[in-house]
Design an enzyme around this catalytic site. Sequence first.
Site, PDB file in Angstrom:
ATOM      1  N   LYS A 125     -19.026 -27.479 -19.182  1.00 10.75           N
ATOM      2  CA  LYS A 125     -20.337 -26.946 -19.539  1.00 10.75           C
ATOM      3  C   LYS A 125     -20.438 -25.522 -19.029  1.00 10.75           C
ATOM      4  CE  LYS A 125     -24.214 -26.311 -17.721  1.00 10.75           C
ATOM      5  NZ  LYS A 125     -24.695 -25.118 -18.461  1.00 10.75           N
ATOM      6  N   GLU A 138     -17.797 -24.149  -5.396  1.00  9.22           N
ATOM      7  CA  GLU A 138     -17.703 -22.761  -4.935  1.00  9.22           C
ATOM      8  C   GLU A 138     -19.082 -22.160  -5.091  1.00  9.22           C
ATOM      9  OE1 GLU A 138     -15.499 -18.442  -5.410  1.00  9.22           O
ATOM     10  OE2 GLU A 138     -14.665 -20.164  -6.471  1.00  9.22           O
ATOM     11  N   CYS A 192     -19.450 -13.440  -6.376  1.00  8.66           N
ATOM     12  CA  CYS A 192     -19.719 -14.269  -5.201  1.00  8.66           C
ATOM     13  C   CYS A 192     -18.878 -13.861  -3.998  1.00  8.66           C
ATOM     14  CB  CYS A 192     -19.530 -15.747  -5.527  1.00  8.66           C
ATOM     15  SG  CYS A 192     -17.922 -16.138  -6.225  1.00  8.66           S
ATOM     16  N   GLU A 197     -28.429 -14.109  -0.660  1.00  5.15           N
ATOM     17  CA  GLU A 197     -27.440 -13.593  -1.604  1.00  5.15           C
ATOM     18  C   GLU A 197     -28.190 -12.882  -2.730  1.00  5.15           C
ATOM     19  OE1 GLU A 197     -23.402 -15.056  -3.815  1.00  5.15           O
ATOM     20  OE2 GLU A 197     -25.127 -16.387  -3.939  1.00  5.15           O
TER      21      GLU A 197
END
Length: 500
Positions: free
Chosen positions: A184, A259, A293, A391
């Site tokens: 997906k 992750e 990331c 973040e």
Amino acid sequence: MHENQLPATPRRFQMFIDGRWTDGHGNQLTTRHSPGHGTPVAQWPAGTAQDAKDAIRAARTAFDTGPWPRMPAAERAKVLFKVADLIEQNVDELGLIECLETGKPITQAKGEIRGAADVWRFAAGASRSMAGETLNNLGDRLLALVLRQPLGVIGVITPWNFPFFILAERLPFLLAAGCTAVVKPSEATSGTTLRLGELLQQAGLPDGVVNLVSGHGSEVGQVLLDSDLVDMVSVTGSTGTGRKAIQASVGNIKKLGLELGGKNPHVVFADANLDDAADGVAFGMAFNAGQCCVGASRLVVHRSIAEVFTQKLAAKMRRIVVGDPLDPATQVGALFDEAHMHKVLSYIDGGVALGATVVAGGGRTGCEKGNFVQPTLLTNVTAEMPLLRDEIFGPVLAVIPFDTFEDAIRIANDTEFGLSASIWTQDVNLALRAMREVQAGRVWINTTLDNGPEAPMGGMKQSGIGRDAGLAGIEEYTEVKTAHINLQPRTHWIGASDGL
């Protein structure tokens, strides 16, 4: 005029389920607008829960009764090598799709497609190295065999920032192990993933081995996480998304590969080559418009060089070419969408309101139709500011000075995340000490964002679970089974009966 032009009409994609192209059970289409131009560039079906169930059933059948898990690794490798060749042959087309849907520069997009082909090649070759072991040290009577078997049906949920490359760090490895998959992609950047289905077909992958379902996470992704027929789900996304995956996995104790987020530091010691470090830090924070990331958003720099280095870095950052993703000269393209752009800007404005100082950048730039933000450097940042804790996922870097080695490590590790870190020093002992003590799954010394498919990658702390790439990337998608074989007549536990 650029070589690559915006399409006159959006490109239309379909889902790929059990070897067939379909719009699925729904009647809704998702239209993606280019983040750099504001014009519609792609459309695909908004998949439904039933589409996800159909895909899972196809993957389950392909695993339980199909040829893929049962064929020699050498045969699987041939298919994976063909996929790599086909990716390479279609770099220009795939790169353009990726550029238009993500907003990243065309040169970067094509580079990532080529890099993905290399990852597929590594996984293809490595598939033939997957092996168990024998334990011949249990005495005369016992021999133990340790087998690695494919895990089963894998759900793969990928994000919008590196749609094709992040899939390449997962899909060929699980296929190398002999697993089947339901993928997906992000509902906003599904084009290259759906196009890959055609290449998989061309390469001869059996029907049902890989199924591609576009749609929202709440609709399609949740089915993958909840299904008893799915043995593992690999999720790349925010730490919040990872927590939802962990909660959903409770239902059938599903294995997870995660992750997740990062708040990664560049640690610059006083003896570093400042020109190299400034260039590396600028690249690490601005690559993919900061939507990376493992990119760095904290600069931990020795106080004795902090002012000089900050000015050197600011000068570098002002020269970064931000602009039209279709222009080959562009180094930084557009942010993912307008809402994300405003979120990034709000972190900058919020930091300034709390006393931070903008040294470079600080606002929007470029065409108003696109979501462009200047690479931004801030000093006078304090621990309570959200821009230092969260973040941000944009081209924003906060400067924190340190005095001692211990200070540097404490500041670098002062985060819930542990994805990556970059260390800049010419002192090998200092570099190795910092490498050992920094809490991160990936560490770079005098470089940043370098990687190859030969080496495993992943996070510590709340940055994730499990490892991708390298031989570990194949082992991640296997079960270990131990068999003990008795080689001698059995010594009976129950004594002989006098009556028999």
